[in-house]
Design an enzyme around this catalytic site. Structure first.
Site, PDB file in Angstrom:
ATOM      1  N   MET A   1     -57.662 -72.192 -44.355  1.00  0.00           N
ATOM      2  CA  MET A   1     -56.660 -71.724 -45.314  1.00  0.00           C
ATOM      3  C   MET A   1     -56.395 -70.231 -45.148  1.00  0.00           C
ATOM      4  O   MET A   1     -57.317 -69.435 -45.055  1.00  0.00           O
ATOM      5  CB  MET A   1     -57.157 -72.040 -46.740  1.00  0.00           C
ATOM      6  CG  MET A   1     -56.248 -71.588 -47.837  1.00  0.00           C
ATOM      7  SD  MET A   1     -54.644 -72.456 -47.762  1.00  0.00           S
ATOM      8  CE  MET A   1     -53.609 -71.193 -48.502  1.00  0.00           C
TER       9      MET A   1
ATOM     10  N   GLU B   1     -54.093 -69.679 -38.822  1.00  0.00           N
ATOM     11  CA  GLU B   1     -54.254 -69.034 -40.132  1.00  0.00           C
ATOM     12  C   GLU B   1     -53.918 -67.546 -40.051  1.00  0.00           C
ATOM     13  O   GLU B   1     -53.286 -66.990 -40.948  1.00  0.00           O
ATOM     14  CB  GLU B   1     -55.664 -69.252 -40.679  1.00  0.00           C
ATOM     15  CG  GLU B   1     -56.126 -70.716 -40.727  1.00  0.00           C
ATOM     16  CD  GLU B   1     -55.151 -71.672 -41.373  1.00  0.00           C
ATOM     17  OE1 GLU B   1     -54.307 -71.231 -42.168  1.00  0.00           O
ATOM     18  OE2 GLU B   1     -55.212 -72.890 -41.067  1.00  0.00           O
TER      19      GLU B   1
HETATM   20  N1  BES Z   1     -52.129 -73.910 -45.431  1.00  0.00           N
HETATM   21  C1  BES Z   1     -52.886 -74.835 -44.668  1.00  0.00           C
HETATM   22  C2  BES Z   1     -54.096 -75.344 -45.399  1.00  0.00           C
HETATM   23  C3  BES Z   1     -53.816 -76.348 -46.467  1.00  0.00           C
HETATM   24  C4  BES Z   1     -53.421 -77.604 -46.128  1.00  0.00           C
HETATM   25  C5  BES Z   1     -53.975 -76.072 -47.786  1.00  0.00           C
HETATM   26  C6  BES Z   1     -53.177 -78.538 -47.125  1.00  0.00           C
HETATM   27  C7  BES Z   1     -53.721 -76.999 -48.772  1.00  0.00           C
HETATM   28  C8  BES Z   1     -53.331 -78.247 -48.446  1.00  0.00           C
HETATM   29  C9  BES Z   1     -53.364 -74.226 -43.364  1.00  0.00           C
HETATM   30  O1  BES Z   1     -52.591 -73.185 -42.896  1.00  0.00           O
HETATM   31  C10 BES Z   1     -53.287 -75.302 -42.365  1.00  0.00           C
HETATM   32  O2  BES Z   1     -52.211 -75.678 -42.010  1.00  0.00           O
HETATM   33  N2  BES Z   1     -54.422 -75.808 -41.914  1.00  0.00           N
HETATM   34  C11 BES Z   1     -54.489 -76.933 -41.027  1.00  0.00           C
HETATM   35  C12 BES Z   1     -54.971 -76.530 -39.649  1.00  0.00           C
HETATM   36  C13 BES Z   1     -53.869 -75.973 -38.825  1.00  0.00           C
HETATM   37  C14 BES Z   1     -54.392 -75.450 -37.520  1.00  0.00           C
HETATM   38  C15 BES Z   1     -52.777 -76.955 -38.550  1.00  0.00           C
HETATM   39  C16 BES Z   1     -55.473 -77.883 -41.647  1.00  0.00           C
HETATM   40  O3  BES Z   1     -56.178 -77.483 -42.557  1.00  0.00           O
HETATM   41  O4  BES Z   1     -55.509 -79.034 -41.213  1.00  0.00           O
HETATM   42 ZN    ZN Z   2     -50.845 -73.745 -41.941  1.00  0.00          ZN
END
Ligand code: BES
Ligand code: ZN
Length: 869
Positions: free
Chosen positions: A268, A303
């Site tokens: 996150m 991130e």
């Molecule tokens: N903002 C997201 C994390 C998130 C996802 C928070 C869903 C709340 C609900 C973060 O930037 C993200 O996209 N993380 C991905 C990994 C990324 C490399 C695609 C994840 O957590 O799967």
């Molecule tokens: Zn993301």
């Protein structure tokens, strides 16, 4: 959440700017796992355009201890709190609201809001978790500046981190201490974060291109600190890359990253304080595979890169989610492509698209990249929002070119910095920079479903006229029966009999330039005149458009193309096509198999090709990718045919496989440089083919015994377990024992057990659930066991007797009460159930129907409704 229509949905069309803004948020935490109090002072300001509105703040299940407006305590008639929303009658002027609430981190199994993980206290607020910490207008277009004070017992919580820059710290005398943090950038509540506890770090200070001195820290529980070094390097590479490629600098004095063993998602992007699932931070060669290292680097980059695409420019509302996620996936993919092999990265992404995103876009959960309504936003962090969203940006990049794209991005960042933006803002910046009208392009965001291009070639030998007729069609998806044509850049090439490229542009009813046609209509015709012979066409190089292609090639044509194409991605793509024809293309299946075998032989003998690329070519289309291409999925038949083909190919190639396996031994022995990782990739691919032919699996056993990297050890263990070799049990026991104290490595063997390609794997999964290894509160463990089983074990999950479906559905019901997001993701494994053959469809429907009335969370209920609806 205010539901204006009473239909249970939030609608994009109902968006209204907030009637009250929050200019500043001052929070004081008295941290304690059992009972934390949060004092909040919010500076509120009314929108002069909307006078007379009450102040409404989100607050989920908070115990309200005190409430004051401008220093005066509010009585019961001054406010109302129903457990979800706090309402205060219009104060009529800018004012200051002070509240004090109590929350219980140790009872928080949802891992949303403030929660306990081991001995740490951590937060996860996206999308709507902040309201579980204290009252706030918990929407991304409300962006206060923040001052965060953390107080806690010094011995249990020596480190106290929050967003922004550290301001001060001091002892409080009673064994407690305090740290104050200030985040000067306007920041929505979903990016709020704190982390407290016994943490150690690796650190590096650097000077940014703009001359700011920045301290980079990666934090973990003390025993894990040494395994943070690779992630720290990845932070630095990300920062430098965003400076170089996008001209974007870092904007605080510190950048902190914290590793957490209990974390629902991957990671996150909280402002200045990223919180990560430990699996995307902790790594060394003894415990992490090469794939882990690459994933860590790309998640760290993702991130970090959000700091501009998401944080500095944030979202107006959650319908715009892909504006940050699709864009940031595009950016992290470019980062990985610039640092490593672009072709291999493209192959990885295309596998994910074809295997998973296409299935999502064709199943019960299909939705546009920008949905126009939702019930539960957590259910929209999907492959479509992320991966298709990134592909749409790649399409734009392809259409306008790198320089114009960069100009559009500069403009987007400049125009929207510090603001909450929409996809329209993004498109407006790119329209201005490119001088293009992007109205039709914008349909990519509104329309669900994967477009299909059917291409017919006609050659008139007498005149030498050659025409390509290209029909575009997008199948209906739930709620969208009719589709409009999209703007699709279709790359093409024509080869003459000598393999030379025909560069004459065609006559066309579409814009055509340098090997690319911009398709805008349901049908286009490209015509070449007076060609000397029937040319051989090739399409969609580099998978420039995320579409399904229907082109009828003979096996001879595919074989010719496989030798003509020089570009690595396209060569791989042709092999995938040959393998697909061998598996699904009844008529010329045998010829396709033979050709595939010949091309693989050449590849295995080509020691100038990147061994990792050869390994990718040995990896045939996976079950999901094949299942996506048939009308009705007969699981056993599909898996069976794929296994047969692999056996046959392995027999054909046995000497070549052995010789590559041996020759690469030295380079593969250790190290994280490209050639070293590549060597391991090909060796492990060879090993899995060779193990098919050897019932004793002697080679795998030897590799397991001698391994000095996790990459080699785990690949060998997979072969032993999946081919049920005699040495499998002993190897598994040794592995379990050696890594029993490491939860991340434990997840690895659990996933291997759960994916053993056999219906009996179900019993192993049940046994693990009854053992001490099972931890329903830990998302990684749930995914390793149940996620792997449901998503990556077709023979186990799709057992004829329905036991696989029942097991997963039953677990969804109990997990829903623990962590609804984890449960809902697991339920997604049923997204394609309507396309399974009748013997599977029935039990699948029954397993789903049995869940009705058993899911307490909006997440689970929304998903179940769409699956059955
Ligand atoms: N903002 C997201 C994390 C998130 C996802 C928070 C869903 C709340 C609900 C973060 O930037 C993200 O996209 N993380 C991905 C990994 C990324 C490399 C695609 C994840 O957590 O799967
Ligand atoms: Zn993301």
């Amino acid at each position: 959440m205010s539901l204006s229509r009473g239909d249970g949905f939030v609608h994009l069309a109902d968006y209204r700017a907030p009637a009250w803004r929050v200019l500043h948020a001052g929070l004081v935490f008295e941290l304690d796992p059992a009972a934390t109090t949060v004092e909040s002072v919010l500076s509120l300001e009314p929108d002069p355009a909307r006078p007379g509105q009450p102040v409404t703040l989100d607050g989920e299940g908070l115990e309200l201890l005190a409430i004051e407006l401008d220093g005066r305590a509010l009585g019961g008639d001054g406010y109302a709190y129903d457990g979800h929303q706090l309402t205060i009658l219009d104060p009529g002027r800018a004012c200051e609201l002070r509240t004090r609430v109590r929350i219980h981190p140790d009872a928080n199994t949802r891992l949303e809001g403030l929660y306990q993980s081991g001995r740490l206290l951590l937060t996860q607020c996206e999308a709507q978790g902040f309201r579980r910490i204290t009252f706030m207008a918990d929407r991304p277009d409300v962006m206060p500046r923040w001052r965060i004070t953390l107080r806690a017992a010094r011995d249990a919580f020596p480190v106290l981190l929050a967003n922004g820059n550290p301001v001060s710290s001091r002892g409080l005398g009673d064994g407690r201490h305090e740290a104050v943090w200030e985040n000067p950038h306007p920041t929505p509540a979903y990016l709020f974060a704190i982390a407290a506890g016994e943490l150690g770090r690796v650190t590096k200070t650097l000077r940014t291109a703009e001359g700011r001195e920045v301290e980079l820290n990666v934090w973990a529980e003390p025993g894990d600190v040494e395994r943070c070094r690779y992630a720290l390097g990845a932070v630095e590479r990300s920062l430098r890359w965003d400076e170089r490629r996008f001209g974007r600098g870092y904007d605080l004095d510190v950048f902190n990253v914290v590793a957490a063993q209990d974390f629902t998602m991957g990671a996150m992007e909280n402002k200045g304080l990223n919180i990560f699932n430990a699996r995307y931070i902790l790594a060394d060669e003894a415990t992490a595979t090469d794939a882990d290292f690459l994933a860590i680097e790309s998640v760290v980059a993702h991130e970090y890169l959000h700091n501009w695409s998401g944080n500095r420019v944030t979202l107006r509302d959650w319908f715009q989610l892909s504006l940050k996620e699709g864009l940031t996936v595009f950016r992290d993919t470019e980062f990985s492509s610039d640092l490593h092999s672009r072709a291999l990265k493209r192959i990885e992404v295309v596998r994910l698209l074809r295997g998973r995103q296409f299935a999502e876009d064709a199943g019960a959960l299909a939705h546009p990249v920008r949905p126009d309504r939702y019930k539960e936003i957590s259910n929209f962090y999907t492959l479509t929002i992320y991966e298709k969203g990134a592909e749409i940006i790649r399409v734009l990049h392809t259409l306008v070119g790198e320089d114009t794209f960069r100009a559009g991005m500069d403009r987007y960042f400049a125009d929207n910095d510090g603001k909450a933006a929409t996809l329209e803002d993004f498109l407006a910046a790119h329209a201005a920079a490119s001088g293009r009208d992007l109205a039709q392009f914008a349909r990519w965001y509104a329309q669900a479903g994967t477009p299909e291009l059917a291409i017919r070639a006609d050659f008139d030998a007498a005149s030498g006229d050659y025409t390509l007729t290209i029909d575009q069609h997008t199948p209906a998806t739930p709620g969208q029966p009719e589709k409009q044509p999209l703007l699709i850049p279709l790359r093409f090439a024509l080869y003459d009999a000598d393999g030379g490229e025909i560069t004459t542009p065609p006559e066309a009813d579409a814009v055509v330039r340098e090997g690319m046609a911009e398709l805008t209509a349901a049908r286009h015709v490209l015509r070449w005149r007076g060609l000397r012979g029937r040319p051989l066409p090739a399409f969609n190089h580099g998978f420039a458009a995320p579409v399904k292609l229907q082109v009828d090639y003979s096996v001879d044509e595919l074989a010719r193309l496989a030798r003509l194409e020089r570009d690595a991605f396209n060569r791989w793509d042709l092999l995938q096509r040959l393998a697909t024809d061998a598996l699904l293309g009844a008529a010329h299946a045998e010829a396709a198999t033979q050709t595939l075998s010949d091309v693989l032989a050449d590849l295995l003998e080509d020691t100038s090709a990147d061994p990792a690329f050869v390994a990718e070519c040995l990896a045939l289309p996976d079950f999901d990718t094949l299942a996506e291409q048939v009308d009705e999925v007969d699981v056993e038949a599909l898996v069976g045919r794929r296994e047969e083909l692999l056996d046959r190919l392995a027999e054909d190639q046995v000497e070549r496989l052995q010789s590559r396996y041996e020759a690469l031994a030295d380079v593969a022995a250790g190290g994280l440089d490209g050639p070293e990782m590549s060597a391991r990739a090909l060796r492990n691919a060879c090993l899995s083919w060779l193990t098919r032919l050897d019932p004793q699996a002697a080679l795998a056993e030897a590799q397991f015994a001698a391994a000095n990297t996790m990459t080699a050890r785990l690949a060998a263990l997979r072969c032993l377990l999946h081919f049920q070799a005699p040495g499998a049990e002993a190897a598994l026991a040794a592995f379990q024992q050696q890594f029993r104290h490491d939860p991340l490595v434990t997840d690895k063997w659990i996933a291997l057990v759960a994916t053993r390609p056999h219906p009996e794997a179900l019993a192993d999964v049940e046994a693990l659930m009854a053992s001490n290894w099972w931890k329903a509160t830990n998302p990684n463990r749930v995914r390793a066991l149940l996620g792997s089983f449901a998503r990556s074990n077709p023979l186990g999950f799709h057992r004829r007797d329905g036991a696989g479906y029942r097991l997963v559905a039953t677990q969804v019901a109990s997990l829903d009460a623990i962590n609804p997001q984890v449960a809902a993701r697991l339920l997604g494994a049923f997204e394609s159930w309507r396309r399974w053959t009748a013997p599977h469809r029935g039990p699948a429907r029954e397993a789903l129907a049995a869940l009705e009335g058993k899911l307490g969370s909006p997440d689970g209920r929304d998903l179940l409704e769409r699956l059955l609806g």
